[in-house]
Design a protein around this motif. Structure first.
Motif, PDB file in Angstrom:
ATOM      1  N   LEU A   1     -11.129  42.584 -11.287  1.00 56.32           N
ATOM      2  CA  LEU A   1     -10.696  41.313 -11.884  1.00 56.32           C
ATOM      3  C   LEU A   1     -10.448  40.254 -10.820  1.00 56.32           C
ATOM      4  CD1 LEU A   1      -9.938  39.926 -14.582  1.00 56.32           C
ATOM      5  CD2 LEU A   1      -7.577  40.621 -14.126  1.00 56.32           C
ATOM      6  N   TYR A   2      -9.781  40.634  -9.754  1.00 57.67           N
ATOM      7  CA  TYR A   2      -9.467  39.663  -8.712  1.00 57.67           C
ATOM      8  C   TYR A   2     -10.738  39.179  -8.017  1.00 57.67           C
ATOM      9  CZ  TYR A   2      -6.834  37.143  -5.227  1.00 57.67           C
ATOM     10  OH  TYR A   2      -6.313  36.129  -4.446  1.00 57.67           O
ATOM     11  N   GLY A   3     -11.717  40.049  -7.894  1.00 58.95           N
ATOM     12  CA  GLY A   3     -13.006  39.637  -7.337  1.00 58.95           C
ATOM     13  C   GLY A   3     -13.626  38.517  -8.161  1.00 58.95           C
ATOM     14  N   ASP A   4     -13.559  38.639  -9.486  1.00 53.41           N
ATOM     15  CA  ASP A   4     -14.064  37.582 -10.362  1.00 53.41           C
ATOM     16  C   ASP A   4     -13.179  36.343 -10.302  1.00 53.41           C
ATOM     17  OD1 ASP A   4     -16.228  39.109 -11.202  1.00 53.41           O
ATOM     18  OD2 ASP A   4     -15.158  39.909 -12.943  1.00 53.41           O
ATOM     19  N   PHE A   5     -11.880  36.534 -10.175  1.00 51.08           N
ATOM     20  CA  PHE A   5     -10.929  35.430 -10.114  1.00 51.08           C
ATOM     21  C   PHE A   5     -11.209  34.501  -8.933  1.00 51.08           C
ATOM     22  CE2 PHE A   5      -6.838  33.966  -8.276  1.00 51.08           C
ATOM     23  CZ  PHE A   5      -6.419  33.107  -9.285  1.00 51.08           C
ATOM     24  N   VAL A   6     -11.482  35.072  -7.771  1.00 48.87           N
ATOM     25  CA  VAL A   6     -11.646  34.243  -6.574  1.00 48.87           C
ATOM     26  C   VAL A   6     -12.970  33.477  -6.545  1.00 48.87           C
ATOM     27  CG1 VAL A   6     -10.060  35.590  -5.137  1.00 48.87           C
ATOM     28  CG2 VAL A   6     -12.498  36.145  -5.119  1.00 48.87           C
ATOM     29  N   ILE A   7     -13.934  33.889  -7.362  1.00 47.78           N
ATOM     30  CA  ILE A   7     -15.213  33.178  -7.331  1.00 47.78           C
ATOM     31  C   ILE A   7     -15.417  32.238  -8.519  1.00 47.78           C
ATOM     32  CG2 ILE A   7     -16.363  34.967  -5.959  1.00 47.78           C
ATOM     33  CD1 ILE A   7     -17.753  35.892  -8.553  1.00 47.78           C
ATOM     34  N   THR A   8     -14.436  32.158  -9.411  1.00 51.93           N
ATOM     35  CA  THR A   8     -14.547  31.255 -10.555  1.00 51.93           C
ATOM     36  C   THR A   8     -13.638  30.054 -10.362  1.00 51.93           C
ATOM     37  OG1 THR A   8     -12.892  32.520 -11.789  1.00 51.93           O
ATOM     38  CG2 THR A   8     -15.201  33.078 -12.174  1.00 51.93           C
ATOM     39  N   HIS A   9     -13.971  28.970 -11.083  1.00 46.47           N
ATOM     40  CA  HIS A   9     -13.233  27.723 -10.880  1.00 46.47           C
ATOM     41  C   HIS A   9     -12.543  27.207 -12.138  1.00 46.47           C
ATOM     42  CE1 HIS A   9     -15.028  27.623  -6.939  1.00 46.47           C
ATOM     43  NE2 HIS A   9     -16.207  27.808  -7.484  1.00 46.47           N
ATOM     44  N   SER A  10     -12.753  27.881 -13.244  1.00 42.23           N
ATOM     45  CA  SER A  10     -12.092  27.456 -14.479  1.00 42.23           C
ATOM     46  C   SER A  10     -11.789  28.684 -15.327  1.00 42.23           C
ATOM     47  CB  SER A  10     -12.997  26.505 -15.275  1.00 42.23           C
ATOM     48  OG  SER A  10     -14.122  27.205 -15.792  1.00 42.23           O
ATOM     49  N   LEU A  11     -10.870  28.514 -16.261  1.00 41.59           N
ATOM     50  CA  LEU A  11     -10.522  29.622 -17.158  1.00 41.59           C
ATOM     51  C   LEU A  11     -11.743  30.051 -17.965  1.00 41.59           C
ATOM     52  CD1 LEU A  11      -8.493  31.564 -18.395  1.00 41.59           C
ATOM     53  CD2 LEU A  11      -7.823  29.748 -19.974  1.00 41.59           C
ATOM     54  N   LYS A  12     -12.508  29.087 -18.453  1.00 43.01           N
ATOM     55  CA  LYS A  12     -13.718  29.395 -19.234  1.00 43.01           C
ATOM     56  C   LYS A  12     -14.688  30.239 -18.398  1.00 43.01           C
ATOM     57  CE  LYS A  12     -17.388  27.204 -21.885  1.00 43.01           C
ATOM     58  NZ  LYS A  12     -18.663  27.282 -21.254  1.00 43.01           N
ATOM     59  N   GLU A  13     -14.922  29.841 -17.182  1.00 39.05           N
ATOM     60  CA  GLU A  13     -15.832  30.570 -16.300  1.00 39.05           C
ATOM     61  C   GLU A  13     -15.285  31.969 -16.006  1.00 39.05           C
ATOM     62  OE1 GLU A  13     -17.953  30.004 -11.913  1.00 39.05           O
ATOM     63  OE2 GLU A  13     -16.452  28.556 -12.570  1.00 39.05           O
ATOM     64  N   PHE A  14     -13.978  32.058 -15.793  1.00 42.41           N
ATOM     65  CA  PHE A  14     -13.318  33.338 -15.515  1.00 42.41           C
ATOM     66  C   PHE A  14     -13.491  34.295 -16.686  1.00 42.41           C
ATOM     67  CE2 PHE A  14      -9.150  35.760 -15.225  1.00 42.41           C
ATOM     68  CZ  PHE A  14      -9.544  36.567 -14.166  1.00 42.41           C
ATOM     69  N   ILE A  15     -13.228  33.818 -17.888  1.00 43.60           N
ATOM     70  CA  ILE A  15     -13.347  34.665 -19.070  1.00 43.60           C
ATOM     71  C   ILE A  15     -14.787  35.075 -19.302  1.00 43.60           C
ATOM     72  CG2 ILE A  15     -13.106  34.686 -21.597  1.00 43.60           C
ATOM     73  CD1 ILE A  15     -10.509  33.063 -21.171  1.00 43.60           C
ATOM     74  N   GLU A  16     -15.713  34.148 -19.132  1.00 39.61           N
ATOM     75  CA  GLU A  16     -17.126  34.501 -19.273  1.00 39.61           C
ATOM     76  C   GLU A  16     -17.544  35.569 -18.280  1.00 39.61           C
ATOM     77  OE1 GLU A  16     -19.069  30.698 -18.908  1.00 39.61           O
ATOM     78  OE2 GLU A  16     -18.835  30.260 -21.041  1.00 39.61           O
TER      79      GLU A  16
END
Length: 123
Positions: free
Chosen positions: A105-120
């Motif tokens: 999860l944290y790996g995805d967190f650090v490379i996304t820039h918005s909540l929408k992008e994170f959830i996707e």
């Protein structure tokens, strides 16, 4: 069930970062996402939790973490472990899945820039 678990210090720190940025309803919700991501990866070795630094880890009861969905999670964890786990082993497996899931999860967190992008990304 009154068992309590404690995450590693690094998982607690990452949990706080995710909570502060995206304001999920609870930290338990984030931990359930971690467990789900880990379960998707399949069985897990308990070696992942052998040397965890839990001094400043996040402490939570399994009842708070799972609520009414505890039976579902217990069945999935038992299935992936290939056996019926006693309460102590089950708690260890929950922590192991949280730790592996937080890494994902944290790996995805650090490379996304918005909540929408994170959830996707995590879906």
């Amino acid at each position: 069930m009154s068992y309590r678990i404690k995450t590693s210090t690094i998982t607690a720190e990452n949990l706080t970062k995710i909570q502060n940025k995206y304001h999920f309803s609870t930290r338990a919700a984030i931990l359930r996402i971690c467990i789900s991501l880990s379960l998707k990866e399949g069985d897990i070795s308990l070696e992942i939790i052998e040397n965890l630094d839990t001094k400043l880890g996040f402490d939570i009861s399994l009842q708070t973490l799972f609520g009414d969905e505890e039976v579902y999670y217990r069945c999935m964890i038992n299935y992936l472990a290939g056996k019926k786990l006693d309460d102590n082993d089950y708690s260890d497996y929950v922590v192991a899945h949280i730790e592996r899931g937080m890494t994902l999860l944290y790996g995805d967190f650090v490379i996304t820039h918005s909540l929408k992008e994170f959830i996707e990304k995590i879906v």
